[in-house]
Enzyme design. Structure first.
Site, short mmCIF file in Angstrom:
data_model
loop_
_atom_site.label_atom_id
_atom_site.label_comp_id
_atom_site.label_asym_id
_atom_site.label_seq_id
_atom_site.Cartn_x
_atom_site.Cartn_y
_atom_site.Cartn_z
N GLU A 154 -2.71 13.80 -43.71
CA GLU A 154 -3.15 13.46 -42.42
C GLU A 154 -2.26 14.52 -41.01
O GLU A 154 -1.78 14.65 -41.85
CB GLU A 154 -3.07 11.62 -42.45
CG GLU A 154 -4.22 11.24 -41.96
CD GLU A 154 -5.11 11.52 -40.83
OE1 GLU A 154 -4.90 12.39 -40.27
OE2 GLU A 154 -6.40 11.06 -40.59
N ASN A 173 -7.93 7.78 -33.24
CA ASN A 173 -7.88 8.96 -33.78
C ASN A 173 -7.98 9.68 -32.65
O ASN A 173 -8.54 9.31 -31.94
CB ASN A 173 -8.75 9.64 -34.75
CG ASN A 173 -8.72 9.14 -36.15
OD1 ASN A 173 -7.43 10.09 -36.67
ND2 ASN A 173 -9.39 8.56 -37.14
N ASP A 188 -12.26 11.95 -36.63
CA ASP A 188 -11.49 12.09 -37.46
C ASP A 188 -9.77 12.69 -36.16
O ASP A 188 -10.42 12.85 -35.05
CB ASP A 188 -11.22 12.09 -38.46
CG ASP A 188 -10.00 11.03 -39.38
OD1 ASP A 188 -9.06 11.16 -38.28
OD2 ASP A 188 -9.82 10.91 -40.68
#
Length: 294
Positions: free
Chosen positions: A17, A151, A201
């Site tokens: 991430e 996100n 995302d």
């Protein structure tokens, strides 16, 4: 036509991430949330490093610090951490000490050096998340609540718009943003993905003001124009890309992290690069990564 897509690091992250480019180290940095590690990639040499973090910390996001090192957003609050110091992460504030089931997730700095980060329930999917603004005076202020999975935090090049998504509810919002005061207003839907199989995302904005968003579950990288229209779709070689970031000396390489969690053995066999870091030339240029000024 799809650009050339390279898996530059086969890191096999469980949940890779929040990549970001550091102009000082000239490296791309990112994390594996589920196997706590701070990782870096040097495109000049191809060298990949991974520094393990304390197992008790689930790091959902990182940001650069003007004073050096990083801000870590974790399940135990906001920490400062300098990997070169040899010291453990230093807890600064935990805005959700009374919510042990929550953790901090996606976060980024605005161009006044404030760190914005959203919280979420780590195991359940309930609308108990809060968006915080961590100011240079080290105060954490709640700005928005009632979402499930935060996100896509990002800003337009002129700093007049802020983007923010709830991945679970498949919606990206846009707000009017006051850079001087760090205030949000006029919340509205930027892109509604509820009738699509993918979920929004992480995101990055280019110099043209277009939003590049990773779509979990479909393996797509999409570009949205400032009016919310999809004008480009790139198919990636993994099902679950997580977050893009522009990097390299000219900020003209788009790096994308991915995850391999919850993939069945046959899916993992079919996706050998799942959890890897990808690099591609999309013909766009990004903006410098801001640093936390506290």
């Amino acid at each position: 036509m799809n650009p050339d897509i390279q898996c530059v690091v086969q890191s096999a992250d469980i949940l890779g991430e929040v990549p970001l480019w550091c102009d000082r180290s000239r490296r791309l940095w990112w994390i594996d949330v589920r196997r706590p590690a701070l990782q870096s990639y040097d495109p000049a040499t191809g060298r990949h490093t991974a520094q393990r973090l304390p197992e008790k910390l689930l790091v959902g996001a990182i940001a650069l610090r003007e004073a050096g090192g990083f801000v870590l957003a974790t399940n135990l609050g906001i920490h400062f951490y300098d990997p070169a110091s040899g010291q453990a992460p230093e807890l600064i504030v935990n805005p959700e000490a009374d919510k042990p089931e929550n953790r901090l997730n996606d976060g980024k700095c605005d161009r006044r050096g404030r760190f914005w980060v959203g919280s979420m329930q780590d195991q359940k999917r309930e609308p108990k998340g809060t968006l915080y603004r961590f100011d240079a005076d080290r105060q954490c202020r709640a700005m928005l609540d009632g979402f499930v999975l935060p996100n896509a935090l990002s800003w337009s090049p002129d700093d007049r718009s802020m983007y923010f998504a709830d991945t679970h509810n498949q919606v990206i919002w846009v707000f009017d943003f006051d850079l001087d005061d760090g205030a949000l207003s006029n919340r509205r839907v930027f892109k509604d993905w509820t009738h699509q199989p993918g979920r929004p995302d992480g995101a990055a904005v280019d110099t043209d003001g277009c939003v590049w968003n990773c779509m979990v579950a479909t393996g797509q990288l999409v570009r949205l124009t400032p009016d919310g229209r999809v004008d480009r779709v790139i198919q990636l070689p993994v099902t679950n890309p997580t977050c893009p970031a522009f990097g390299g000396g000219g900020l003209d390489t788009l790096y994308v992290t991915s995850h391999s969690q919850r993939l069945a053995p046959e899916q993992l066999a079919a996706e050998p690069y799942a959890g890897g870091l990808f690099a591609l030339d999309v013909g766009a240029q990004g903006l410098p990564e801001p640093r936390y000024r506290g």
